[in-house]
Enzyme design. Structure first.
Site, PDB file in Angstrom:
ATOM      1  N   LYS A 106       0.884  -1.224  -0.129  1.00  0.00           N
ATOM      2  CA  LYS A 106       0.005  -0.135  -0.012  1.00  0.00           C
ATOM      3  C   LYS A 106       0.672   1.335  -0.028  1.00  0.00           C
ATOM      4  O   LYS A 106       1.964   1.079   0.555  1.00  0.00           O
ATOM      5  CB  LYS A 106      -0.819  -0.174   1.326  1.00  0.00           C
ATOM      6  CG  LYS A 106      -2.112   0.816   1.022  1.00  0.00           C
ATOM      7  CD  LYS A 106      -3.263  -0.089   0.318  1.00  0.00           C
ATOM      8  CE  LYS A 106      -4.641   0.731   0.383  1.00  0.00           C
ATOM      9  NZ  LYS A 106      -5.664  -0.173  -0.134  1.00  0.00           N
TER      10      LYS A 106
HETATM   11  P1  NAD Z   1     -13.917   7.451  -2.302  1.00  0.00           P
HETATM   12  O1  NAD Z   1     -12.678   8.752  -2.077  1.00  0.00           O
HETATM   13  O2  NAD Z   1     -14.435   7.354  -3.455  1.00  0.00           O
HETATM   14  O3  NAD Z   1     -15.141   7.565  -1.356  1.00  0.00           O
HETATM   15  C1  NAD Z   1     -15.011   7.934   0.228  1.00  0.00           C
HETATM   16  C2  NAD Z   1     -16.412   8.465   0.649  1.00  0.00           C
HETATM   17  O4  NAD Z   1     -16.123   8.395   2.018  1.00  0.00           O
HETATM   18  C3  NAD Z   1     -16.633  10.008   0.234  1.00  0.00           C
HETATM   19  O5  NAD Z   1     -17.889   9.934  -0.448  1.00  0.00           O
HETATM   20  C4  NAD Z   1     -16.571  10.800   1.308  1.00  0.00           C
HETATM   21  O6  NAD Z   1     -17.147  12.026   1.266  1.00  0.00           O
HETATM   22  C5  NAD Z   1     -16.736   9.850   2.423  1.00  0.00           C
HETATM   23  N1  NAD Z   1     -16.601  10.052   3.762  1.00  0.00           N
HETATM   24  C6  NAD Z   1     -15.246  10.488   4.413  1.00  0.00           C
HETATM   25  N2  NAD Z   1     -15.256  10.612   5.629  1.00  0.00           N
HETATM   26  C7  NAD Z   1     -16.509  10.168   5.920  1.00  0.00           C
HETATM   27  C8  NAD Z   1     -17.262  10.062   7.072  1.00  0.00           C
HETATM   28  N3  NAD Z   1     -16.417  10.514   8.340  1.00  0.00           N
HETATM   29  N4  NAD Z   1     -18.488   9.930   7.141  1.00  0.00           N
HETATM   30  C9  NAD Z   1     -19.030   9.462   5.893  1.00  0.00           C
HETATM   31  N5  NAD Z   1     -18.508   9.682   4.721  1.00  0.00           N
HETATM   32  C10 NAD Z   1     -17.245  10.022   4.804  1.00  0.00           C
HETATM   33  O7  NAD Z   1     -13.019   6.416  -1.631  1.00  0.00           O
HETATM   34  P2  NAD Z   1     -13.149   4.684  -2.016  1.00  0.00           P
HETATM   35  O8  NAD Z   1     -12.697   4.236  -3.235  1.00  0.00           O
HETATM   36  O9  NAD Z   1     -14.961   4.452  -2.202  1.00  0.00           O
HETATM   37  O10 NAD Z   1     -12.826   4.017  -0.818  1.00  0.00           O
HETATM   38  C11 NAD Z   1     -13.703   4.015   0.404  1.00  0.00           C
HETATM   39  C12 NAD Z   1     -13.129   2.781   1.608  1.00  0.00           C
HETATM   40  O11 NAD Z   1     -13.124   1.684   0.708  1.00  0.00           O
HETATM   41  C13 NAD Z   1     -11.705   2.979   1.705  1.00  0.00           C
HETATM   42  O12 NAD Z   1     -11.620   2.436   3.154  1.00  0.00           O
HETATM   43  C14 NAD Z   1     -10.801   2.066   0.906  1.00  0.00           C
HETATM   44  O13 NAD Z   1      -9.527   1.802   1.312  1.00  0.00           O
HETATM   45  C15 NAD Z   1     -11.909   1.016   0.671  1.00  0.00           C
HETATM   46  N6  NAD Z   1     -11.741   0.312  -0.685  1.00  0.00           N
HETATM   47  C16 NAD Z   1     -11.801   0.826  -1.745  1.00  0.00           C
HETATM   48  C17 NAD Z   1     -11.425   0.048  -2.829  1.00  0.00           C
HETATM   49  C18 NAD Z   1     -11.952   0.616  -4.265  1.00  0.00           C
HETATM   50  O14 NAD Z   1     -11.870  -0.172  -5.305  1.00  0.00           O
HETATM   51  N7  NAD Z   1     -12.308   1.877  -4.398  1.00  0.00           N
HETATM   52  C19 NAD Z   1     -11.475  -1.225  -3.052  1.00  0.00           C
HETATM   53  C20 NAD Z   1     -11.176  -1.737  -1.611  1.00  0.00           C
HETATM   54  C21 NAD Z   1     -11.186  -0.986  -0.405  1.00  0.00           C
END
Ligand code: NAD
Length: 415
Positions: A106
């Site tokens: 990561k």
């Molecule tokens: P992203 O940036 O697209 O979305 C994150 C969302 O969370 C945003 O809408 C933001 O406004 C919201 N947010 C932030 N703080 C918040 C809070 N306190 N309360 C409510 N909402 C809040 O990110 P993503 O890619 O969707 O990733 C989100 C999570 O999923 C992370 O933990 C990431 O590691 C995990 N993840 C993502 C992927 C992927 O393919 N995108 C894969 C595996 C894991």
């Protein structure tokens, strides 16, 4: 963040919990509780006004016993060395749980991308890619998107790597645009695995997703797509939130329209006259399924006492602290852990990498079918371990399965 628990300590506690039920010697276990290598570097990049910006950047390579290090790159002001180490460890266990031939890695840069122009972000990303060059490569370490990064950043990293190496190597990163060697289905993959995990869990527990009420915390890539696909399974998404707050409609909101509203206005707030709530209120709503899809430590032990959901499926990485896990286990709330539920992203990244190496590209239908097979098989392995070894919860079962596979790879390699 609801809690300032150190995520690296959480990871180590989760591994220890699984090790207590696994036949792994203590000295060998130590190898699988910390990264093999961490790059920590300061990027110096000229900003648009001519001044020099400095940025702390990291890449952690946790374990490579099962294949190249694999994991995303996060841009966020709260990125720290320990956060990146934890996220790389979760990747190593995740790739083992879904049994794809990767290790875990990561990376991250401590910055708020909203404060920089596109040209500044490109220079910062290319400077980071230059620092990464000796470490990454299709057979060494394969980055991907994470919070606040996407196809654009992956294309910049790929371009920088290919220029420096004087080669074409689409498999050096995944999550690329289709035109640059990306895979069909990659953008939806994390939300899709969350939905598949929820479907399997509800079926295992003897209910279905039809008419199940759902609350989703975090409405970005993972959360909004999970919400949309859960609707397709007949569930009723009654609440969603982003960093600006939560919205609620007891009859169920239109997940796709709420996503469009966020794309237009920057937040879910104000969508379709929904009632508005705080983020913590969303996490304790009386729903059948809660999907945390924002960041680590969203639910600590205190908040866990008030959680009303029957099932939690983790789209985010590390959204529950270990103490919250203990509370939820005692309260018989089923938690489908991140290392299985959100593994769709890395699984379709693997398919993308396979396609890049073969220079032969699959249909979206094939990608989705193969993903379903991987997630359903992993769910079955997890529930078999849970039942046969009488484990306390699904997370411990997932880590026990993953730890066994990583240790077996290490021992079989003759080390
Ligand atoms: P992203 O940036 O697209 O979305 C994150 C969302 O969370 C945003 O809408 C933001 O406004 C919201 N947010 C932030 N703080 C918040 C809070 N306190 N309360 C409510 N909402 C809040 O990110 P993503 O890619 O969707 O990733 C989100 C999570 O999923 C992370 O933990 C990431 O590691 C995990 N993840 C993502 C992927 C992927 O393919 N995108 C894969 C595996 C894991």
């Amino acid at each position: 963040m609801a809690s300032d628990v150190n995520p690296f300590e959480s990871l180590q506690e989760q591994i220890d919990d699984a090790a207590a039920y696994s036949d792994v010697d203590d000295d060998v276990l130590e190898r699988f509780k910390r990264p093999e290598r961490v790059l920590e570097t300061t990027l110096s990049v000229e900003l648009d006004d001519g001044s020099l910006g400095t940025f702390e950047a990291y890449r952690s390579q946790f374990n490579g016993d099962r294949g190249p290090y694999k994991g995303g790159i996060r841009y966020h002001p709260n990125v720290t060395r320990d956060e990146v180490k934890a996220l790389s460890g979760w990747m190593a266990y995740k790739t083992a749980v879904v049994n794809i031939p990767y290790g875990g890695g990561k990376g991250g840069i401590a910055l708020d991308p909203a404060e920089y122009s596109t040209t500044e972000l490109e220079r910062i990303t290319r400077a980071y890619a230059t620092e990464l060059r000796p470490l990454v490569g299709p057979d060494e370490d394969v980055p991907a998107p994470d919070v606040n990064t996407g196809q654009r950043e992956m294309n910049w990293i790929k371009g920088t790597y290919e220029t420096l190496e004087n080669t074409t190597a689409p498999g050096v990163v995944t999550g690329k645009a289709i035109e640059s060697g990306g895979s069909q289905g990659r953008l939806e993959a994390t939300g899709r695995s969350v939905t598949l995990a929820a479907r399997e869990a509800f079926s295992y527990l003897g209910t279905g997703l039809e008419d199940a009420t759902v609350a989703v915390q975090g409405y970005g890539n993972a959360g909004s797509i999970a919400a949309h696909l859960l609707e397709g399974e007949g569930a009723r998404v009654v609440a969603v939130s982003d960093s600006s707050g939560a919205i609620y409609d007891e009859d169920g909101l239109d997940a796709g329209a709420a996503k469009d509203h966020k794309a237009e206005t920057g937040s879910v707030a104000g969508y379709d006259d929904c009632e508005e709530y705080s983020n913590d209120e969303l996490l304790t709503m009386d729903v059948d399924l809660l999907v945390p899809a924002a960041l680590e430590n969203a639910i600590d032990a205190d908040l866990a006492e008030d959680v009303e959901a029957d099932v939690i499926v983790e789209a985010a990485n590390g959204p529950l602290t270990p103490d919250a896990d203990d509370v939820l286990t005692d309260r018989d709330v089923y938690v489908l852990p991140d290392v299985l539920a959100n593994a769709g992203g890395v699984t379709v990244s693997y398919f993308e990498w396979v396609q890049n190496r073969q220079r032969f590209y699959w249909s979206e239908e094939r990608v989705n079918d193969e993903l379903e097979t991987v997630i359903v098989d992993a769910f079955d392995d997890l529930t078999d371990a849970f039942e046969e070894r009488d484990l306390p919860n699904f997370r411990t079962a997932a880590y026990a399965v993953g730890l066994r596979r990583i240790v077996d790879a290490y021992e079989q390699s003759g080390n």
